[in-house]
Every structure is written in C-alpha cells, then in structure tokens.
Design an enzyme around this catalytic site. Structure first.
Site, PDB file in Angstrom:
ATOM      1  N   ARG A 108       0.838  -1.196   0.000  1.00  0.00           N
ATOM      2  CA  ARG A 108       0.000   0.000   0.000  1.00  0.00           C
ATOM      3  C   ARG A 108       0.879   1.254   0.000  1.00  0.00           C
ATOM      4  O   ARG A 108       1.981   1.235   0.533  1.00  0.00           O
ATOM      5  CB  ARG A 108      -0.927   0.009   1.218  1.00  0.00           C
ATOM      6  CG  ARG A 108      -1.778  -1.245   1.322  1.00  0.00           C
ATOM      7  CD  ARG A 108      -2.850  -1.094   2.358  1.00  0.00           C
ATOM      8  NE  ARG A 108      -3.788  -0.055   1.997  1.00  0.00           N
ATOM      9  CZ  ARG A 108      -4.746  -0.191   1.104  1.00  0.00           C
ATOM     10  NH1 ARG A 108      -4.932  -1.325   0.472  1.00  0.00           N
ATOM     11  NH2 ARG A 108      -5.565   0.806   0.832  1.00  0.00           N
ATOM     12  N   HIS A 162      12.641  -2.133  -2.847  1.00  0.00           N
ATOM     13  CA  HIS A 162      11.902  -2.272  -4.115  1.00  0.00           C
ATOM     14  C   HIS A 162      12.736  -3.176  -5.031  1.00  0.00           C
ATOM     15  O   HIS A 162      13.948  -2.966  -5.168  1.00  0.00           O
ATOM     16  CB  HIS A 162      11.699  -0.896  -4.754  1.00  0.00           C
ATOM     17  CG  HIS A 162      10.937  -0.971  -6.027  1.00  0.00           C
ATOM     18  ND1 HIS A 162       9.555  -1.107  -6.060  1.00  0.00           N
ATOM     19  CD2 HIS A 162      11.348  -0.979  -7.317  1.00  0.00           C
ATOM     20  CE1 HIS A 162       9.166  -1.193  -7.318  1.00  0.00           C
ATOM     21  NE2 HIS A 162      10.229  -1.116  -8.101  1.00  0.00           N
TER      22      HIS A 162
HETATM   23  C1  GRF Z   1       9.844  -8.398  -2.259  1.00  0.00           C
HETATM   24  O1  GRF Z   1      10.397  -8.721  -3.506  1.00  0.00           O
HETATM   25  C2  GRF Z   1       9.813  -6.904  -2.075  1.00  0.00           C
HETATM   26  O2  GRF Z   1      10.899  -6.252  -2.610  1.00  0.00           O
HETATM   27  C3  GRF Z   1       8.569  -6.554  -2.840  1.00  0.00           C
HETATM   28  O3  GRF Z   1       7.638  -7.559  -2.487  1.00  0.00           O
HETATM   29  C4  GRF Z   1       8.354  -8.758  -2.211  1.00  0.00           C
HETATM   30  C5  GRF Z   1       7.920  -9.231  -0.860  1.00  0.00           C
HETATM   31  O4  GRF Z   1       8.212 -10.565  -0.644  1.00  0.00           O
HETATM   32  N1  GRF Z   1       8.123  -5.198  -2.571  1.00  0.00           N
HETATM   33  P1  GRF Z   1       7.998 -11.255   0.790  1.00  0.00           P
HETATM   34  O5  GRF Z   1       6.555 -11.028   1.206  1.00  0.00           O
HETATM   35  O6  GRF Z   1       8.973 -10.620   1.740  1.00  0.00           O
HETATM   36  O7  GRF Z   1       8.288 -12.713   0.550  1.00  0.00           O
END
Ligand code: GRF
Length: 211
Positions: free
Chosen positions: A110, A128
């Site tokens: 979000r 990111h």
């Molecule tokens: C990660 O790749 C993060 O960079 C992105 O969403 C993913 C989250 O993965 N924003 P998790 O829920 O930590 O397995």
C-alpha cells in the site's frame, strides 16, 4: 515547503531502535531480518509486525518469533480517501502503542498518504525489487522483462511522498537470465534482497548511512 527527513536517535546494543515491520504477503524478507537480528546483538529489534490483512502468510514469522503481530484489514463501507485515512490511523495507533521508532516496509503493497509519510519521514524504509529509478511501481519484474534488460536488482530507499522515489540508501544488481519469467526473476532478486535489506537496516540504525 517540503517536510525534512528527520532521522532516528543514535542507537546502541544496550538501547536498540524499535522497528515495526509492515508486510502484505509471505514475509520472506521479514524472516530474513528476524534471522539477522537473532544471530548476534544488534542495535535494532523488531517490536511489532503489521499487515494490511489478517491472513498475510508472513504474520506467522512474527508470531513464531514471539513478536506482537497484527493484521489490520482495510475498513469497509467508507469512501476511498476516508478508508485510507482510517486504515492509517489504525496503523498509527499500533505503532504508538508498540513505541516503534522506525518503519520497515517489507513487501507492504500500500502507498501511504503524504500526511502519514510526513509523520515518519526519515524513519520509513522500503525495499523495491528493481534498480530504481528504473521500473518503479507494482510490476517491476514484468516491466524489466518487457524492456529486455540483462541486469536488474533491488534498491533500499527512504520513503518520501512519491512512489518509489525517496533517497536511495543501497542497491545491488542481479542478472536477468535467458528464459526467465516473473517468478524465476523474483526469486533470484529476493535472495539478494534478503542479504541487502538487513545489512542496510543495520548500517542505518548504526548511523552509518547518509543521504
Ligand atoms: C519483495 O520482492 C519486495 O521487494 C517486494 O515484495 C516482495 C515481498 O516478498 N516489494 P515477501 O513477502 O517478503 O516474501
């Protein structure tokens, strides 16, 4: 005038910074941070895990580490701006009661309103999965594959009022391989995220990073 970035207090092992980790999904990034924090004394510790639903799989990682975990679903029956604000108020109240000092967005899907960001600016960090400013937004792996790049990566940055625009704290490259799809690329990038994010959080909490 733009709200300035206000950094957290200087932390120590005796007085670690209190982190709140916010997730939306499986929380593999959260698990890597908790593992890093359990390895040796750190100048940060996770005091609360928050998710934007009650069934985010990653909440289990917090629970099994004995950390307060709270799923806060988006309230229904309100117009969209009010719904966002009401949700953020609930988050803010959990942050207050847990005495959180720094927010770690770890797969939190979000976007915070500018008024929420202002309260925490300099103390909210995000990861990111691309080399920002390339491929911001919700589909970085799909966008990297469509662009045909041979290298992508991940970026840790402070959150500002924009989307994936805040000051960059750390980046690491990851190759895109022949035959990759979104899933294979995401998995390869996540492995690097799981090292880069805890390391960067640690340096930040030790006051070793500047913007
Ligand atoms: C990660 O790749 C993060 O960079 C992105 O969403 C993913 C989250 O993965 N924003 P998790 O829920 O930590 O397995």
């Amino acid at each position: 005038m733009e709200t300035p970035f206000i950094f957290p207090r200087a932390a120590s092992i005796e007085a670690p910074l209190r982190l709140a980790v916010l997730i939306s999904g499986g929380g593999s990034g959260l698990a890597s941070l908790l593992a890093f924090q359990s390895l040796e004394p750190r100048c940060h510790r996770t005091v609360i895990v928050l998710a934007d639903s009650r069934n985010a799989g990653g909440l289990e990682h917090g629970k099994s580490a004995g950390i307060t975990t709270v799923g806060i679903p988006i309230p229904m029956g309100l117009e969209s701006t009010e719904r966002r604000l009401a949700h953020e108020n609930m988050i803010q109240s959990q942050l207050k009661s847990s005495k959180a000092e720094v927010l770690i967005l770890s797969g939190y899907m979000r976007i915070f309103t500018p008024s929420f960001v202002e309260k925490w600016k300099g103390r909210i960090m995000n990861i990111h999965p691309s080399m920002l400013p390339d491929f911001p937004g919700a589909h970085p792996h799909r966008d990297a594959l469509s662009a045909g790049v041979t290298t992508t990566g991940c970026t840790v940055h402070l959150v500002d009022e924009g989307v994936d625009t805040g000051p960059i704290l750390a980046q690491r490259e990851v190759p895109v391989l022949e035959g990759d799809n979104e899933e294979t690329l995401q998995e390869r990038v996540k492995k690097v995220e799981h090292v880069l994010y805890p390391e960067t959080i640690d340096l930040f909490c030790r006051g070793r990073l500047s913007i």
